[in-house]
Scaffold this active site. Structure first.
Site, PDB file in Angstrom:
ATOM      1  N   ARG A   1      84.249  15.786  56.502  1.00 36.05           N
ATOM      2  CA  ARG A   1      83.311  16.141  57.579  1.00 36.05           C
ATOM      3  C   ARG A   1      82.916  14.920  58.406  1.00 36.05           C
ATOM      4  NH1 ARG A   1      80.921  19.133  53.306  1.00 36.05           N
ATOM      5  NH2 ARG A   1      81.744  21.256  53.243  1.00 36.05           N
TER       6      ARG A   1
ATOM      7  N   LYS B   1      85.639  12.987  72.793  1.00 35.92           N
ATOM      8  CA  LYS B   1      86.358  14.267  72.799  1.00 35.92           C
ATOM      9  C   LYS B   1      87.664  14.111  72.051  1.00 35.92           C
ATOM     10  CE  LYS B   1      85.078  16.876  76.905  1.00 35.92           C
ATOM     11  NZ  LYS B   1      85.678  17.557  78.075  1.00 35.92           N
TER      12      LYS B   1
END
Lengths: 377, 377
Positions: free
Chosen positions: B130, B152
């Site tokens: 994660r 991004k």
């Protein structure tokens, strides 16, 4: 026991995470009302329902109809049931279904199912278009009190469980307690292990309440809703204190380091061991290990084991049907578990009932000799 | 031109994103110094380098050695070059390599390559455990001035480009300007389209400076470093204002809605069109479309086209070798592009050089008739 009361039989727990804050509704009849509750909170008018073959025949039609009535255009994807569905392959299938349904940022992915579906669908919701809305409709006790709250999502790889995923908070959790009536006794018990965990972490009064009231929790009604709401509130408190698990959130892993190793050792075969059962054995081991390290009284470990045994949960490695691999294999699984920092073993240990803490420098040798002692072979 | 000067030939741009703040270093010799710069900033002592077959022979050994010398244990994965590598299949391979290297939360994934490697490796860094640390070592002008900054990440699916990914900020960007000397003229030009874009978004003075100094930027030296630093600063400003693209960050997509549609229409075949070339044509189209809607003077569109043509970039759909699909296919690609909200088309339009804005209600019919006019067939 401080969850806010909303309707007569219903509880509302608010998770106050700033701009990611959301409601958990707990009570009967929520699937039938799901469309209304979702439409009241989300802007989008499309929803991709992700569910599995066990849950679909029971609740998919009702959820579908409820969304339709509320003016939301639903689509559905039914996946195989079971832990093996938490794979890259199925993640791809979910992402594809969500994109095919033209779900945009303000539309929702809805997870209708237990922890496997919630973790998988939540991961997809976190990565399609770099994040779309997400609604959890948990259909097991385990997912209602644990995995549907807190935003952890993920899949398994051959390296271990939940090693790939994202933090992606749901926008709404609808814990319909009617669904618990269709659970098998074994599945309900497995979820109960996580309920008991909240008492063992830092709520000794709640653990004592469970010792006194567990029969009512198992038989349904007000005590059951109370226990679920208290569990969601406890989880919410920990998540709000540490959303991305840099510190205290690790307490939620009480019993999980041993538990995950046992799940890996049984190849995630649910006939032998399900997650909550691994946690039950893991919590007893964590208390015994703490006692062995002279941190807690052996009486606490005995009390924990007595209660979990009373409700019918396994509490020892020897309770797992079939042979377990050697201790060294269990140690390897523990070392590859994600709760490892710079090579040191991190464990949740305890000073007694409701007095758990994060220990991040537990020597491997201590764990090894403890496991050798406890291992059934 | 307000980037902070650090060493003589080096520039430092700080991206002030609170606890996710990071440095962009721009200048010569940074790959050779990478280990030192990384060790000074990150706690972990392991790093998984992700690169491609084109970049590996040029810089992998130097980066590997530099990490070793700084006490960081490196591993490497070399992938095929090209846009097709941004796939689920390769994402799985990268996650597997990162887990095999036992990279933990404080260790790093290092992207050594252009935008494809950066987007893919960044996505893996965002989802393994994660989220682990992430370092960008961009080796193309395009990635130095655009994709390596801002967090991004993503992959492509058959539904379109970058439709699956996460926001995951790097912890450090090392833009080694020495690597630009090995780029082909065509590749450098493609990156230059994004440099010019920052002027067109909201910095008319920078666009004028580029009109006057583009030859120096192309030939290297101080003007080149200056242009890169100014671009990184411009991107940083937009990202800090809107990290997760809820509003103004969409300005960075100037030229990209048309550009992505053209990339899709040429099946991401780099022999026909690379990203920066699509953006170049897209920016001219965006200015012409704005003029057609009576928002900007036609002279601005002519000025933009003249400059991009001067540096050797394609500026019209007819400049793309081979046949383009019909206008309706381009429209479909635009509609599935992620910059769509509740069915309305979102475009970046402009009132003149450096006066772009987000328009989120552009009628499909206007786009269609404009495209029919501009389509070469």
């Amino acid at each position: 026991m401080n969850a806010i009361t909303s309707a007569s039989d219903e509880r509302l727990v608010r998770v106050p995470l700033g701009e990611r804050a959301y409601d958990i509704l707990i009570g009967p009849g929520l699937i039938v009302r799901a469309g209304k509750e979702i439409a009241a909170r989300l802007m989008g008018r499309r929803a991709a329902i992700i569910t599995d073959e066990n849950v679909a025949p029971l609740y998919l039609d009702a959820l579908f109809a409820s969304l339709h009535e509320a003016g939301i255009q639903p689509s559905k994807l039914v996946l195989p049931a079971g832990e093996k569905t938490k794979s890259f392959e199925h993640l791809m299938a979910v992402c594809d279904a969500v994109l095919t349904a033209r779900v945009e940022r303000n539309d929702a992915v809805i997870a209708l199912g237990g922890g496997v579906i919630g973790d998988l669908a939540g991961f997809a919701a976190g990565i399609v278009r770099r994040g779309v809305r997400f609604v959890q409709v948990p259909t097991s006790l385990l997912s209602q009190v644990d995995s549907s709250v807190g935003g952890k999502t993920g899949i398994n790889t051959h390296h271990g469980k939940n090693l790939v995923g994202v933090f992606h908070q749901p926008d709404l959790v609808l814990a319909d307690t009617d669904v618990l009536n269709t659970l098998s006794e074994r599945e309900f018990r497995a979820g109960y292990a996580e309920v008991a965990k909240y008492g063992l972490i830092d709520k000794p009064d709640f653990f004592a309440w469970l010792e006194a009231n567990w029969k009512e929790v198992f038989s349904g009604g007000a005590a059951r809703i109370e226990a679920i709401a208290a569990s969601c509130q406890a989880k919410s408190d920990v998540v709000v204190a540490d959303e991305r698990e840099n510190g205290p959130r690790a307490l939620l892993n009480l019993g999980h380091t041993f538990g995950h190793a046992l799940e890996a050792a049984t190849a995630y075969d649910s006939r032998r061991l399900v997650h909550g059962e691994g946690v039950s054995i893991g919590m007893v081991l964590a208390h015994e290990f703490s006692s062995r390290l002279n941190l807690a009284s052996p009486d606490d470990a005995k009390r924990v084991e007595a209660h979990l045994k009373m409700v019918g949960l396994p509490t020892r490695m020897g309770d797992i049907p079939g042979e377990l691999p050697p201790v060294e294999v269990l140690m390897d699984a523990i070392a590859q578990d994600k709760k490892v920092k710079s090579g040191k073993l991190t464990f949740i240990l305890t000073r007694g009932i409701g007095q758990s803490f994060v220990a991040d420098d537990v020597p491997t040798s201590e764990v090894l000799s403890f496991l050798r002692e406890k291992h059934p072979q």
